[in-house]
Design an enzyme around this catalytic site. Structure first.
Site, PDB file in Angstrom:
ATOM      1  N   ASP A  45      19.880   8.452   7.411  1.00 41.65           N
ATOM      2  CA  ASP A  45      18.731   7.868   8.121  1.00 41.65           C
ATOM      3  C   ASP A  45      17.596   8.878   8.236  1.00 41.65           C
ATOM      4  O   ASP A  45      16.531   8.566   8.767  1.00 41.65           O
ATOM      5  CB  ASP A  45      19.136   7.275   9.478  1.00 41.65           C
ATOM      6  N   SER A  46      17.798  10.068   7.658  1.00 40.90           N
ATOM      7  CA  SER A  46      16.672  11.006   7.479  1.00 40.90           C
ATOM      8  C   SER A  46      15.574  10.351   6.655  1.00 40.90           C
ATOM      9  O   SER A  46      14.439  10.836   6.630  1.00 40.90           O
ATOM     10  CB  SER A  46      17.157  12.296   6.805  1.00 40.90           C
ATOM     11  N   ASP A  84      24.443   6.024   6.592  1.00 41.59           N
ATOM     12  CA  ASP A  84      24.300   6.175   8.047  1.00 41.59           C
ATOM     13  C   ASP A  84      24.189   4.830   8.739  1.00 41.59           C
ATOM     14  O   ASP A  84      23.421   3.953   8.298  1.00 41.59           O
ATOM     15  CB  ASP A  84      23.016   6.957   8.364  1.00 41.59           C
ATOM     16  N   LYS A 113      28.588   6.361   8.386  1.00 44.74           N
ATOM     17  CA  LYS A 113      28.522   7.570   9.218  1.00 44.74           C
ATOM     18  C   LYS A 113      27.886   7.232  10.560  1.00 44.74           C
ATOM     19  O   LYS A 113      26.911   6.474  10.618  1.00 44.74           O
ATOM     20  CB  LYS A 113      27.704   8.667   8.506  1.00 44.74           C
ATOM     21  N   GLU A 115      26.947   9.111  14.637  1.00 41.90           N
ATOM     22  CA  GLU A 115      26.762  10.391  15.341  1.00 41.90           C
ATOM     23  C   GLU A 115      27.422  10.365  16.717  1.00 41.90           C
ATOM     24  O   GLU A 115      27.328   9.375  17.428  1.00 41.90           O
ATOM     25  CB  GLU A 115      25.261  10.684  15.514  1.00 41.90           C
ATOM     26  N   GLU A 181      26.437  19.606  11.967  1.00 41.64           N
ATOM     27  CA  GLU A 181      25.036  19.986  11.740  1.00 41.64           C
ATOM     28  C   GLU A 181      24.604  21.062  12.743  1.00 41.64           C
ATOM     29  O   GLU A 181      24.763  20.879  13.963  1.00 41.64           O
ATOM     30  CB  GLU A 181      24.139  18.740  11.866  1.00 41.64           C
TER      31      GLU A 181
HETATM   32  O1  KIV Z   1      20.410  11.542   7.790  1.00 40.48           O
HETATM   33  C1  KIV Z   1      20.764  12.557   7.190  1.00 40.48           C
HETATM   34  O2  KIV Z   1      20.199  12.953   6.178  1.00 40.48           O
HETATM   35  C2  KIV Z   1      21.897  13.301   7.719  1.00 40.48           C
HETATM   36  C3  KIV Z   1      22.122  14.673   7.186  1.00 40.48           C
HETATM   37  C4  KIV Z   1      21.119  15.592   7.775  1.00 40.48           C
HETATM   38  C5  KIV Z   1      23.510  15.150   7.418  1.00 40.48           C
HETATM   39  O3  KIV Z   1      22.597  12.831   8.568  1.00 40.48           O
END
Ligand code: KIV
Length: 264
Positions: A45-46, A84, A113, A115, A181
């Site tokens: 989600d970056s 994510d 994924k 968090e 992270e």
């Molecule tokens: O969203 C993302 O790119 C991430 C990485 C920074 C691990 O979760």
């Protein structure tokens, strides 16, 4: 070539073969990453920051993630695809299951994924009970940036023991992978040794089973200041496929990250 599986990643951990992971958001880059031997393609989600231009990952939606994940899936044949679950799309276990179902069915993800530690244990259990592979994420949690008050190193001092316990609890709940992270390198190495599941680090030192970076960071094209744990592979390689190959090689040979990309 068939896609990498979680079973193969676990074998890589046992055999000490380092896992190379990068973020991917579209088909063209996914093809480049796949051909360069990237093991895990993380549809992170970056993308809210590097593609959409937001100042955090919070505005990203499940629709966004499904769209980008499907593009990455079409562009790749080999890498394991982790996607994510975006902010608040797993606030309850039932919402997590609904959101994960979309990423798997419409986006083609193999693993989702999420968090956090204790607050997501029930969601991890429910996903695992339904056969949904889960990657947990501890340390710096970008989706909690407003609560934490910024992007900074986590797990120093007494918080390290709590992080180790959370990692153990996530594994026991059924998590299949863990991203760490921005945590001290010694703590990340301790967590990696304590768990059977593979641990992928970002700003977490060389003692993890694998490494991940945001693709645009390691290509040097993210605007603004680069995090200190990033290396610009593009400036030496000169082109994108060369930069990605150099990253994969440096991870596999244990040359990246170096001490200058790690935290005490
Ligand atoms: O969203 C993302 O790119 C991430 C990485 C920074 C691990 O979760």
């Amino acid at each position: 070539m068939s896609r990498l599986s979680l079973t193969q990643l676990r074998r890589m951990k046992r055999e000490g073969t380092r896992i190379a992971c990068l973020t991917a958001y579209d088909a063209a880059f996914a093809t480049v990453l796949d051909e360069a031997g990237v093991d895990v393609l993380l549809v992170g989600d970056s993308l809210g920051m590097v593609l959409q231009g937001h100042d955090s990952t919070l505005p990203v939606t499940v629709d966004d993630m499904v769209y980008h994940c499907a593009n990455v899936k079409r562009g790749s044949r080999h890498g394991l695809i982790v996607a994510d679950l975006p902010s608040l799309s797993y606030a309850t276990p039932e919402r997590a299951l609904d959101s994960a179902a979309r990423l798997l069915k419409e986006g083609g993800a193999q693993v989702v994924k999420l968090e956090g530690g204790a607050p997501v244990l029930d969601a991890v259990r429910l996903l695992a009970a339904h056969g949904v592979p889960v990657c947990a994420h501890l340390g710096l949690l970008p989706q909690s940036v407003h609560k934490v008050g910024g992007y900074r190193v986590q797990g120093r001092g007494a918080a390290g023991e709590a992080l180790l316990e959370q990692a153990r609890a996530l594994e026991a709940a059924g998590a299949d992978l863990l991203v760490l992270e921005c945590v001290p390198a010694a703590l990340a190495a301790q967590v990696t040794q304590a768990l059977e599941i593979p641990v992928i680090g970002i700003g977490a030192g060389a003692g993890c089973d694998g490494q991940v970076l945001v693709l645009y960071d390691m290509l040097g094209i993210t605007p603004g200041k680069r995090p200190s744990f990033v290396h610009d592979f593009m400036s030496e390689a000169g082109d994108v496929p060369g930069a990605v190959r150099a990253y994969v090689q440096a991870v596999k040979e244990g040359r990246f990250p170096g001490p200058e990309h790690s935290f005490d």
